[in-house]
Design a protein around this motif. Structure first.
Motif, PDB file in Angstrom:
ATOM      1  N   SER A 140       0.855  -1.186   0.000  1.00 26.15           N
ATOM      2  CA  SER A 140       0.000   0.000   0.000  1.00 26.15           C
ATOM      3  C   SER A 140       0.893   1.238   0.000  1.00 26.15           C
ATOM      4  O   SER A 140       1.912   1.262  -0.722  1.00 26.15           O
ATOM      5  CB  SER A 140      -0.932  -0.064   1.214  1.00 26.15           C
ATOM      6  OG  SER A 140      -1.796   1.031   1.223  1.00 26.15           O
ATOM      7  N   GLY A 144      -2.512   5.839   1.816  1.00 27.41           N
ATOM      8  CA  GLY A 144      -3.727   5.127   2.227  1.00 27.41           C
ATOM      9  C   GLY A 144      -4.186   5.584   3.605  1.00 27.41           C
ATOM     10  O   GLY A 144      -5.345   5.415   3.992  1.00 27.41           O
ATOM     11  N   LYS A 159      -5.181   3.277  -2.525  1.00 25.34           N
ATOM     12  CA  LYS A 159      -4.391   2.731  -1.415  1.00 25.34           C
ATOM     13  C   LYS A 159      -5.215   2.689  -0.116  1.00 25.34           C
ATOM     14  O   LYS A 159      -5.052   1.772   0.698  1.00 25.34           O
ATOM     15  CB  LYS A 159      -3.105   3.550  -1.223  1.00 25.34           C
ATOM     16  CG  LYS A 159      -2.143   3.458  -2.411  1.00 25.34           C
ATOM     17  CD  LYS A 159      -1.691   2.028  -2.709  1.00 25.34           C
ATOM     18  CE  LYS A 159      -0.585   1.963  -3.746  1.00 25.34           C
ATOM     19  NZ  LYS A 159      -0.163   0.598  -4.083  1.00 25.34           N
ATOM     20  N   ALA A 160      -6.098   3.673   0.080  1.00 24.26           N
ATOM     21  CA  ALA A 160      -6.985   3.622   1.249  1.00 24.26           C
ATOM     22  C   ALA A 160      -7.881   2.388   1.138  1.00 24.26           C
ATOM     23  O   ALA A 160      -8.121   1.675   2.123  1.00 24.26           O
ATOM     24  CB  ALA A 160      -7.819   4.896   1.325  1.00 24.26           C
ATOM     25  N   ASP A 163      -5.920  -0.744   1.982  1.00 22.10           N
ATOM     26  CA  ASP A 163      -5.735  -0.911   3.438  1.00 22.10           C
ATOM     27  C   ASP A 163      -6.981  -1.527   4.083  1.00 22.10           C
ATOM     28  O   ASP A 163      -6.884  -2.418   4.930  1.00 22.10           O
ATOM     29  CB  ASP A 163      -5.440   0.442   4.103  1.00 22.10           C
ATOM     30  CG  ASP A 163      -3.989   0.856   3.932  1.00 22.10           C
ATOM     31  OD1 ASP A 163      -3.217   0.091   3.311  1.00 22.10           O
ATOM     32  OD2 ASP A 163      -3.632   1.942   4.403  1.00 22.10           O
ATOM     33  N   ASN A 184       3.183  -0.003   4.157  1.00 22.00           N
ATOM     34  CA  ASN A 184       2.786   1.326   3.684  1.00 22.00           C
ATOM     35  C   ASN A 184       4.028   2.212   3.586  1.00 22.00           C
ATOM     36  O   ASN A 184       4.336   2.974   4.513  1.00 22.00           O
ATOM     37  CB  ASN A 184       1.753   1.933   4.640  1.00 22.00           C
ATOM     38  CG  ASN A 184       0.461   1.132   4.682  1.00 22.00           C
ATOM     39  OD1 ASN A 184       0.449  -0.053   5.005  1.00 22.00           O
ATOM     40  ND2 ASN A 184      -0.632   1.770   4.330  1.00 22.00           N
TER      41      ASN A 184
END
Ligand code: NAI
Length: 264
Positions: A140, A144, A159-160, A163, A184
Motif C-alpha cells: 500500500s 492510504g 491505497k486507502a 488498506d 505502507n
C-alpha cells in the motif's frame, strides 16, 4: 528468515520494490514467481534471483486482465505445486484532479491496477494459501492513511481501499490460518515517476523535495521495503494479521509535504 521450500508470488516484480522483494525472497531460499509486463526487465530480475537462489518462474501478465491473473495463480500451482506467500505489489501512480477531463478513465485505470487486481488475485490465491496456512502482503502506501500530496486523489483512494481490503480479508481468513497484512511505504526512489512519463527534471525535483521534507532527511530504497515484507511474511510475523506497517522516514508526521505540481 528462511523461506526454504516456500513458494512466493510477487506481482510488479520487473522493477523497484517488487524486483527487490523477489530477489530477497530468492536469497532466503524461496521459489518465486515473478510477474510483470516487460519481458526484458523480468529477464534481468530473473537473472538476479538466479544468482542468489533458484531460478524463478517468469509470468508475463497485465494485472488488469482477469485471464492473466488466472494464469499467474494456475501457472504457479502447476509449476511449484503450492503457494505460501502472495505479494500484491504491482501499482501505478497517477496525477488527477477531479475537474480534469477524462478523470474517470484515469480513476478506473488506477483502481483496476492498484486495488481490483489485488482483490481478484487474492480470491484466486486464497484456497491455495488456506492449504499451506500461508499469508498475503499488500504493498500500500502512506497515502492510504493520510492525504499527503495534492492532485492524486485516485492513487490515494486506491491505497486507502487496499488498506481496508487488507483488514477485511484478514478477518475473514484468520480462522483458516491465513494472515493478511500491508506495508505502507513513504517515498521510495523507483521507476514509479518515470513510468508516469514525468520529465527527468521534474522527477529529480520531486525526490529532492521529498528528501528535504522528510524528517529523517532521506527517501527509502526498495531493499528496505523488501526486508519489511519478508519479515511480515516470515514465521517471525506469525502473530501479525490485519496490520499495516509504515516505513516512510517519518513523512507521515509532516503536516504538509509540499504543493508539488508534477508535469508529465
Ligand atoms: P515501479 O514503477 O518501479 O514498479 C511498479 C511495478 O508494477 C512494475 O513492475 C510494473 O511493471 C508493475 N505494474 C504496473 N502496472 C501493471 C500492470 N497493469 N500489470 C502488471 N504489472 C504492472 O514502482 P514501485 O515504486 O516499485 O511500486 C511498487 C508498489 O509500491 C506500487 O504498488 C506503489 O504504489 C507502491 N509504493 C511506491 C512508493 C514509491 O515512492 N515508489 C511509495 C508507496 C507505495
Amino acid at each position: 528468515m528462511s523461506f526454504k521450500n516456500k513458494v512466493v508470488i510477487v506481482t510488479g516484480a520487473s522493477s523497484g520494490i517488487g524486483a527487490a522483494t523477489a530477489i530477497a525472497f530468492s536469497k532466503e531460499g524461496a521459489r518465486v514467481t515473478i510477474v510483470g509486463r516487460n519481458q526484458e526487465k523480468l529477464r534481468y530480475v530473473s537473472e538476479q534471483c538466479s544468482a542468489v537462489g533458484s531460478k524463478p518462474l517468469v509470468i508475463t501478465a497485465d494485472v488488469t486482465n482477469d485471464e492473466d491473473l488466472k494464469k499467474i495463480v494456475h501457472g504457479t500451482i502447476k509449476h511449484f505445486g503450492k503457494l505460501d506467500v502472495l505479494v500484491n505489489n504491482a501499482g501505478i501512480f497517477s496525477i488527477d484532479k477531479i475537474l480534469s477531463e477524462n478523470v474517470v478513465d484515469s480513476f478506473d485505470k488506477v483502481i483496476a491496477t492498484n486495488l481490483r487486481s489485488a482483490v481478484y488475485l487474492t480470491h484466486l490465491a486464497a484456497p491455495h494459501l488456506i492449504e499451506t496456512k500461508g499469508n498475503i502482503v499488500n504493498v500500500s502506501s502512506i497515502v492510504g492513511k493520510r492525504v499527503t500530496i495534492e492532485n492524486c486523489f485516485a492513487y490515494h483512494t486506491s491505497k486507502a481501499g487496499l488498506d481496508h481490503f487488507t483488514k477485511c480479508v484478514a478477518l475473514e481468513l484468520a480462522p483458516k490460518g491465513v494472515r493478511v497484512n500491508s506495508v505502507n511505504p513513504g517515498f521510495v526512489r523507483t521507476d514509479i515517476m518515470q513510468v508516469l512519463g514525468v520529465k527527468k527534471e521534474a522527477q529529480e525535483d520531486f525526490w529532492d523535495s521529498m528528501t528535504k521534507t522528510s524528517p529523517l532527511g532521506k527517501v527509502a530504497d526498495s531493499e528496505e521495503i523488501a526486508d519489511l515484507i519478508l519479515f511480515i511474511a516470515s514465521d517471525k510475523g506469525r502473530s501479525i494479521t490485519g496490520s499495516s506497517f509504515v516505513s516512510d522516514n517519518g513523512a507521515i508526521l509532516v503536516p504538509h509535504l509540499g504543493n508539488i505540481e508534477l508535469q508529465a
